[in-house]
Each structure stands twice: as structure tokens, then as C-alpha cells.
Scaffold this active site. Structure first.
Site, PDB file in Angstrom:
ATOM      1  N   ARG A  26       0.852  -1.194   0.000  1.00 20.36           N
ATOM      2  CA  ARG A  26       0.000   0.000   0.000  1.00 20.36           C
ATOM      3  C   ARG A  26       0.883   1.237   0.000  1.00 20.36           C
ATOM      4  NH1 ARG A  26      -2.473   3.539   3.860  1.00 20.36           N
ATOM      5  NH2 ARG A  26      -4.596   4.139   3.275  1.00 20.36           N
ATOM      6  N   SER A  53     -12.929  -2.489   1.212  1.00 22.86           N
ATOM      7  CA  SER A  53     -13.097  -1.818   2.503  1.00 22.86           C
ATOM      8  C   SER A  53     -14.566  -1.487   2.731  1.00 22.86           C
ATOM      9  CB  SER A  53     -12.293  -0.510   2.523  1.00 22.86           C
ATOM     10  OG  SER A  53     -10.919  -0.773   2.379  1.00 22.86           O
ATOM     11  N   LYS A  88      -3.546   6.300   8.830  1.00 20.76           N
ATOM     12  CA  LYS A  88      -4.397   6.710   7.705  1.00 20.76           C
ATOM     13  C   LYS A  88      -5.047   8.044   8.045  1.00 20.76           C
ATOM     14  CE  LYS A  88      -8.587   5.301   5.209  1.00 20.76           C
ATOM     15  NZ  LYS A  88      -8.403   4.668   3.914  1.00 20.76           N
TER      16      LYS A  88
HETATM   17  N1  TZP Z   1      -7.614   1.714   6.814  1.00 20.63           N
HETATM   18  C1  TZP Z   1      -8.319   1.935   7.931  1.00 20.63           C
HETATM   19  S1  TZP Z   1      -7.309   2.222   9.256  1.00 20.63           S
HETATM   20  C2  TZP Z   1      -5.902   2.006   8.305  1.00 20.63           C
HETATM   21  C3  TZP Z   1      -6.260   1.748   7.007  1.00 20.63           C
HETATM   22  C4  TZP Z   1      -5.331   1.517   5.893  1.00 20.63           C
HETATM   23  C5  TZP Z   1      -4.516   2.123   8.849  1.00 20.63           C
HETATM   24  C6  TZP Z   1      -4.246   1.161   9.967  1.00 20.63           C
HETATM   25  O1  TZP Z   1      -2.942   1.382  10.437  1.00 20.63           O
HETATM   26  P1  TZP Z   1      -2.491   0.964  11.904  1.00 20.63           P
HETATM   27  O2  TZP Z   1      -1.100   1.523  12.018  1.00 20.63           O
HETATM   28  O3  TZP Z   1      -2.479  -0.541  11.942  1.00 20.63           O
HETATM   29  O4  TZP Z   1      -3.455   1.581  12.869  1.00 20.63           O
END
Ligand code: TZP
Ligand code: MG
Length: 212
Positions: free
Chosen positions: A38, A107, A136
Site C-alpha cells: 500500500r 473496505s 491513515k
Molecule cells: N484503513 C483503515 S485504518 C488504516 C487503514 C489503511 C490504517 C491502519 O494502520 P495501523 O497503524 O495498523 O493503525
């Protein structure tokens, strides 16, 4: 079927110090069951180069490589699948372009979106964020475990939870009805991605076995 239990999602900034390939290699040694490449900012050419390097690391491990969002990149790589968001008819396009064997993830943030999932197009859903996360930007409001359970219950396909998750959350994630945890910072930003992945894998194995 994809094993969603310890699903690593890469982040360019969080992997930068150690290197993307070294981070993923360590995480795979630790026991991650799926890897998603990603990077919202990389060009298609950059992603293809990174994807090739990750395919070399994953060869023979049985761990699939999923590409975030870029259907053309997934196709060029012959990747195992793609993970898309709610925007556009992405899942339909992904299935049409990548074929019946590709793993398509989508998602979803609400029960209504989960109800709308077509199991012919979508193999699994990613549900979150469970907790607020700085990984994110502009994520939707955190669901908590009750919200996660409501979205899982509405989904016709297996679910992986995401957002602020760590090894200690495995029991609550499984109790909510998800089959796995997707993690960025808990692995990519760990002092040892291998050790972090190993601890998460151990936690998910314990709860996964007791829920079977
Ligand atoms: N989509 C929803 S939360 C997220 C994504 C790509 C990021 C999650 O990252 P982390 O560091 O595991 O909280
Ligand atoms: Mg998207």
C-alpha cells in the site's frame, strides 16, 4: 481461501528506515499470513518494482501479495489480488480485469455497505478503523468492537479488522466475528517487525483455535 489472520499492510514511511523488502521479509519470518503493498503516493512503475521485489521474498512461502487500489499494477505483476475502497465500481472492475482466481478485498465501514457486498466479486472485506489511527489520514469514525461486530454480522464474506490493532486485541477481534487483524504500525514501526509479527501470530493462533 486467503488466511486473513495476520495481515500486514505496508506503509512507505514506516518501512523506510529498515527498507520495505527487509521489513516484509522479517514479518514473513515472524508469521504474517498475507501482505498488502500500500502506497498512495508511488507511481505505478515504482509500485511494480516494489511488488516484484516482494514477490521474490514471498515466493514459496504461500503468503499472498495483495496490491492496494491499483488494479493495473496488480495485473502487471500477476499479483495474488487487489484491495479496493468504496469509490467507483472498483470491485467489479478488479474482478473483470484480474479474473476469477484473483483475491479481491473491499473496505467497508458500515453494516449497509457490508450487506451490499457481492460474494461473486469480493472475497473478503476489510472493516475499520476499529480505533483511531495516525497511519491513515481522514479515516472514518472509529467503530470500536461493537461497531466491528455489527459490520461483521452484515458481511456475506470473511472479514479482517483494521485500525490501531495490536496483539492484545486478537481475542476481541475474533469475538466480534472477524477472521483476522490487518496491521500497519504494529509491525512496520515495531523495533523488530519479526518479533512483533511472531507475537501477533501467536495471539491469533490461540484465539483462532479456540473459536473453531
Ligand atoms: N484503513 C483503515 S485504518 C488504516 C487503514 C489503511 C490504517 C491502519 O494502520 P495501523 O497503524 O495498523 O493503525
Ligand atoms: Mg481506494
Amino acid at each position: 481461501m486467503i488466511d486473513l489472520s495476520v495481515y500486514l499492510i505496508t506503509d512507505a514511511a514506516q518501512c523506510a528506515a529498515r527498507g520495505l523488502v527487509a521489513t516484509v521479509a522479517a514479518a514473513v519470518r515472524g508469521g504474517v499470513t498475507a501482505v498488502q503493498l500500500r502506497d498512495k503516493h508511488a507511481s505505478d512503475a515504482e509500485l511494480i518494482a516494489q511488488g516484484r521485489a516482494l514477490q521474490a521474498v514471498l515466493a514459496g512461502t504461500g503468503v499472498p501479495l495483495i496490491i492496494n487500489d491499483r488494479i493495473e499494477v496488480a495485473k502487471a505483476l500477476g499479483a495474488d489480488g487487489v484491495h479496493v475502497g468504496q469509490s467507483d465500481a472498483a470491485a467489479q472492475e478488479a474482478r473483470a480485469k484480474l479474473g476469477a482466481k484473483a483475491i479481491i478485498g473491499l473496505s467497508v465501514q458500515t453494516p449497509a455497505l457490508a450487506w451490499a457486498v457481492d460474494p461473486a466479486l469480493v472475497d473478503y472485506v476489510g472493516i475499520g478503523p476499529v480505533f483511531a489511527t495516525t497511519t491513515k489520514r481522514d479515516h472514518s469514525p472509529p467503530l470500536g468492537f461493537d461497531g466491528l461486530a455489527a459490520v461483521c454480522a452484515a458481511s456475506p464474506v470473511p472479514a479482517v479488522a483494521i485500525g490501531g490493532l495490536q496483539a492484545a486485541h486478537a481475542e476481541a477481534v475474533w469475538a466480534a466475528g472477524a477472521q483476522g487483524m490487518a496491521l500497519v504500525s504494529a509491525i512496520c514501526a515495531a523495533a523488530s517487525p519479526e518479533q512483533a509479527a511472531r507475537e501477533i501470530a501467536a495471539a491469533t493462533q490461540i484465539v483462532g483455535e479456540s473459536s473453531r
